[in-house]
Write a protein that holds these residues in place. Structure first.
Motif, mmCIF file in Angstrom:
data_model
loop_
_atom_site.group_PDB
_atom_site.id
_atom_site.type_symbol
_atom_site.label_atom_id
_atom_site.label_comp_id
_atom_site.label_asym_id
_atom_site.label_seq_id
_atom_site.Cartn_x
_atom_site.Cartn_y
_atom_site.Cartn_z
ATOM 1 N N ILE A 27 1.021 -1.162 -0.020
ATOM 2 C CA ILE A 27 -0.159 0.068 0.047
ATOM 3 C C ILE A 27 0.933 1.301 0.106
ATOM 4 C CG2 ILE A 27 -1.610 1.305 1.459
ATOM 5 C CD1 ILE A 27 -3.127 -1.229 2.115
ATOM 6 N N GLY A 28 1.922 1.143 0.735
ATOM 7 C CA GLY A 28 2.661 2.506 0.822
ATOM 8 C C GLY A 28 3.494 2.947 -0.226
ATOM 9 N N LEU A 29 3.717 2.087 -1.182
ATOM 10 C CA LEU A 29 4.686 2.390 -2.136
ATOM 11 C C LEU A 29 3.723 2.670 -3.364
ATOM 12 C CD1 LEU A 29 7.573 -0.245 -1.953
ATOM 13 C CD2 LEU A 29 7.908 1.933 -1.468
ATOM 14 N N GLN A 30 2.495 2.357 -3.616
ATOM 15 C CA GLN A 30 1.577 2.616 -4.620
ATOM 16 C C GLN A 30 1.855 4.094 -5.248
ATOM 17 O OE1 GLN A 30 -2.536 1.321 -4.277
ATOM 18 N NE2 GLN A 30 -1.793 -0.894 -3.282
ATOM 19 N N ASN A 31 1.817 4.908 -4.742
ATOM 20 C CA ASN A 31 1.760 6.575 -5.145
ATOM 21 C C ASN A 31 3.168 6.681 -5.744
ATOM 22 O OD1 ASN A 31 -0.855 6.940 -4.132
ATOM 23 N ND2 ASN A 31 -0.157 7.857 -2.218
ATOM 24 N N SER A 32 4.228 6.303 -5.305
ATOM 25 C CA SER A 32 5.486 6.534 -5.851
ATOM 26 C C SER A 32 6.005 5.683 -7.015
ATOM 27 C CB SER A 32 6.496 6.463 -4.681
ATOM 28 O OG SER A 32 6.644 5.202 -4.034
ATOM 29 N N ILE A 33 5.477 4.328 -6.735
ATOM 30 C CA ILE A 33 6.093 3.555 -8.051
ATOM 31 C C ILE A 33 4.724 2.578 -8.983
ATOM 32 C CG2 ILE A 33 8.333 3.123 -6.954
ATOM 33 C CD1 ILE A 33 7.372 0.352 -6.068
ATOM 34 N N GLY A 34 3.706 2.796 -8.418
ATOM 35 C CA GLY A 34 2.459 2.177 -8.896
ATOM 36 C C GLY A 34 2.064 0.845 -8.462
ATOM 37 N N VAL A 35 1.044 0.368 -8.603
ATOM 38 C CA VAL A 35 0.524 -0.566 -7.934
ATOM 39 C C VAL A 35 1.322 -1.861 -8.223
ATOM 40 C CG1 VAL A 35 -1.665 -2.186 -7.707
ATOM 41 C CG2 VAL A 35 -1.803 0.380 -7.815
ATOM 42 N N TRP A 36 1.537 -2.504 -9.243
ATOM 43 C CA TRP A 36 1.973 -3.760 -9.585
ATOM 44 C C TRP A 36 3.511 -3.499 -9.209
ATOM 45 C CZ3 TRP A 36 -1.102 -7.660 -9.483
ATOM 46 C CH2 TRP A 36 -2.184 -7.467 -9.955
ATOM 47 N N PRO A 37 4.364 -2.562 -9.320
ATOM 48 C CA PRO A 37 5.755 -2.736 -8.822
ATOM 49 C C PRO A 37 5.683 -2.839 -7.196
ATOM 50 C CG PRO A 37 5.397 -1.056 -10.586
ATOM 51 C CD PRO A 37 3.918 -1.797 -10.434
ATOM 52 N N ALA A 38 4.543 -2.151 -6.816
ATOM 53 C CA ALA A 38 4.522 -2.219 -5.202
ATOM 54 C C ALA A 38 4.445 -3.513 -4.723
ATOM 55 C CB ALA A 38 3.614 -1.058 -4.708
ATOM 56 N N ILE A 39 3.544 -4.209 -5.320
ATOM 57 C CA ILE A 39 3.204 -5.674 -5.130
ATOM 58 C C ILE A 39 4.534 -6.498 -5.357
ATOM 59 C CG2 ILE A 39 1.918 -7.720 -5.600
ATOM 60 C CD1 ILE A 39 -0.610 -5.909 -6.347
ATOM 61 N N LEU A 40 5.297 -5.982 -6.546
ATOM 62 C CA LEU A 40 6.499 -6.998 -6.683
ATOM 63 C C LEU A 40 7.452 -6.799 -5.491
ATOM 64 C CD1 LEU A 40 7.976 -8.723 -8.428
ATOM 65 C CD2 LEU A 40 8.949 -6.506 -9.685
ATOM 66 N N VAL A 41 7.724 -5.518 -4.907
ATOM 67 C CA VAL A 41 8.442 -5.225 -3.877
ATOM 68 C C VAL A 41 8.098 -5.691 -2.804
ATOM 69 C CG1 VAL A 41 9.549 -3.288 -2.292
ATOM 70 C CG2 VAL A 41 9.306 -2.964 -5.007
ATOM 71 N N ALA A 42 6.786 -6.021 -2.376
ATOM 72 C CA ALA A 42 6.256 -6.569 -1.409
ATOM 73 C C ALA A 42 6.634 -8.044 -1.365
ATOM 74 C CB ALA A 42 4.793 -6.129 -1.117
ATOM 75 N N LEU A 43 6.478 -8.672 -2.515
ATOM 76 C CA LEU A 43 6.720 -10.117 -2.625
ATOM 77 C C LEU A 43 8.194 -10.301 -2.459
ATOM 78 C CD1 LEU A 43 4.216 -11.039 -5.434
ATOM 79 C CD2 LEU A 43 4.095 -11.481 -2.900
ATOM 80 N N LEU A 44 9.104 -9.540 -2.938
ATOM 81 C CA LEU A 44 10.408 -9.595 -2.820
ATOM 82 C C LEU A 44 11.027 -9.368 -1.326
ATOM 83 C CD1 LEU A 44 11.878 -7.479 -6.266
ATOM 84 C CD2 LEU A 44 11.955 -10.191 -5.457
ATOM 85 N N SER A 45 10.070 -8.707 -0.791
ATOM 86 C CA SER A 45 10.674 -8.589 0.732
ATOM 87 C C SER A 45 10.524 -9.762 1.569
ATOM 88 C CB SER A 45 9.774 -7.311 1.434
ATOM 89 O OG SER A 45 8.514 -7.734 1.574
ATOM 90 N N GLY A 46 9.430 -10.466 0.951
ATOM 91 C CA GLY A 46 9.260 -11.883 1.993
ATOM 92 C C GLY A 46 10.361 -12.788 1.644
ATOM 93 N N ALA A 47 10.897 -12.521 0.296
ATOM 94 C CA ALA A 47 11.714 -13.632 -0.295
ATOM 95 C C ALA A 47 13.057 -13.378 0.391
ATOM 96 C CB ALA A 47 11.910 -13.522 -1.719
ATOM 97 N N VAL A 48 13.518 -11.966 0.439
ATOM 98 C CA VAL A 48 14.738 -11.618 1.078
ATOM 99 C C VAL A 48 14.849 -12.070 2.741
ATOM 100 C CG1 VAL A 48 15.987 -9.575 1.689
ATOM 101 C CG2 VAL A 48 15.004 -9.670 -0.373
ATOM 102 N N LEU A 49 13.527 -11.623 3.320
ATOM 103 C CA LEU A 49 13.673 -11.868 4.779
ATOM 104 C C LEU A 49 13.835 -13.444 5.013
ATOM 105 C CD1 LEU A 49 10.781 -9.262 5.882
ATOM 106 C CD2 LEU A 49 13.400 -9.311 6.384
ATOM 107 N N GLY A 50 13.143 -14.244 4.197
ATOM 108 C CA GLY A 50 13.087 -15.877 4.339
ATOM 109 C C GLY A 50 14.547 -16.083 4.023
ATOM 110 N N PHE A 51 15.445 -15.581 3.063
ATOM 111 C CA PHE A 51 16.637 -15.937 2.737
ATOM 112 C C PHE A 51 17.674 -15.510 3.967
ATOM 113 C CE2 PHE A 51 21.198 -14.759 1.342
ATOM 114 C CZ PHE A 51 21.246 -15.960 0.577
ATOM 115 N N VAL A 52 17.256 -14.247 4.509
ATOM 116 C CA VAL A 52 18.204 -14.005 5.864
ATOM 117 C C VAL A 52 17.898 -14.780 7.007
ATOM 118 C CG1 VAL A 52 18.353 -12.070 7.597
ATOM 119 C CG2 VAL A 52 18.083 -11.552 4.940
ATOM 120 N N ASN A 53 16.796 -15.314 7.010
ATOM 121 C CA ASN A 53 16.505 -16.369 8.143
ATOM 122 C C ASN A 53 17.017 -17.608 7.833
ATOM 123 O OD1 ASN A 53 14.854 -14.857 9.762
ATOM 124 N ND2 ASN A 53 12.880 -15.122 9.082
ATOM 125 N N GLY A 54 17.027 -18.217 6.656
ATOM 126 C CA GLY A 54 17.494 -19.357 6.340
ATOM 127 C C GLY A 54 18.899 -19.483 6.363
#
Length: 337
Positions: A104-131
């Protein structure tokens, strides 16, 4: 006289065979029930609330139950494969909250679908750090992901300024209103990922090796299985699924609360253990995890339809947690005997 004795022996043998066959059938029945108790428990819950409330067993309400359970369900799908590996991820609720806020927070700056992509990438990055921390440092995943839970939640509060973020273009929330009959797109995505991960566990080398690692890490390592790589991959998958749940929650609510997903990691663990996945690893089924998720969703929905006070809900859910832990202990002892 010899003929009479022979006939008596035959009768005795037939009776012994019948007793033996009945005993074998009984053991098979008990074994089947023990292995599928979650579906029996779910059926009993549905029957109980169907009698207790005239509003429970309706198409719309059952569709709501499935949708409401889908967010915990997505977390549970990802964490099941981690727990089969013999690990745990306590940071999934915080990861969900961060993905929700970013979507939600990135939609105004980069658009809806890029914001969703960043959100999904954040999950992958945090999972990688944990693993990576778990696999490379040798620290227990409970400690690592507990730290992740606290740290990621702190990042969410900093990013949101401790305030709820609101979506400005409400067309974004219309995605969550897509239905196939009474089944929402959220529920379809949950069930689709459950089917995909069940296939991953049962029909791929990665899935088979995940069970081997959870059953005995040392033996798996000696057999040439790349244990560290497996654990990192599974934590990444878990993080991505948590992010998917966060994005879908942001679409459904149109807002991102910094406390979104708080204690959902607890409900996730309850659902998984209710489904028969062992906390120590090596045993688990994605479909039974789905059964555990639906059981929790039915319990919560049914209690709220009955206008049950919140403290009663907590007592019931606490009792379910204890039941889940007892079942985990029984399954562990049963497999060791």
């Amino acid at each position: 006289m010899n003929k009479d004795i022979s006939m008596a022996d035959n009768d005795s043998s037939q009776k012994q065979f019948a007793v033996s066959a009945n005993g074998s059938n009984m053991r098979r029945t008990l074994h089947f029930l023990a292995g599928n108790y979650i579906w029996i428990f779910l059926l009993l819950c549905i029957m109980t609330f169907s009698v207790a409330s005239p509003y429970f067993l309706t198409v719309n309400n059952l569709g709501n139950v499935l949708t409401q359970g889908s967010f915990i369900g997505l977390l549970a799908v990802g964490m099941t494969i981690v727990m089969i590996n013999g690990e745990i991820d306590l940071s999934v609720g915080a990861t969900l909250a961060l993905a929700c806020a970013l979507a939600i927070g990135l939609q105004n700056s980069i658009g809806v679908w890029p914001a969703i992509l960043v959100a999904l990438l954040s999950g992958a990055v945090l999972g990688f750090v944990n693993g990576a921390l778990v696999a490379l440092s040798g620290m227990h995943s409970f400690i690592v992901t507990l730290g992740g839970l606290i740290g990621i939640r702190g990042i969410v509060f900093i990013y949101t300024g401790e305030q709820a973020l609101m979506v400005e273009d409400f067309a974004y929330t219309e995605y969550a209103e897509i239905y196939l009959g009474p089944v929402s797109i959220t529920a379809l995505i949950f069930l689709g990922f459950a089917a995909l991960f069940q296939w991953l566990l049962s029909s791929t080398k990665h899935g088979r090796e995940a069970y081997a690692i959870g059953d005995n890490v040392k033996s798996a390592h000696e057999a040439g299985i790349r244990v560290k790589r497996h654990k990192i991959i599974n934590f990444v998958l878990c993080g991505v699924l948590a992010a998917v749940a966060g994005v879908l929650l942001s679409m459904r609510l149109g807002t991102a609360e910094p406390n979104a997903g708080k204690i959902w990691e607890l409900w996730t663990i309850i659902a998984i253990v209710l489904g028969g996945t062992r906390l120590t690893g090596g045993v688990g089924s994605m479909w039974k995890t789905v059964g555990g998720v639906l059981t929790l969703a039915v319990l919560l929905n049914g209690l709220r339809l009955l206008n049950t006070p919140n403290y009663i809900e907590l007592v019931v859910m606490g009792s379910v947690l204890i039941l889940a832990l007892v079942l985990d202990k029984l399954l562990a002892s049963g497999n060791s005997n």
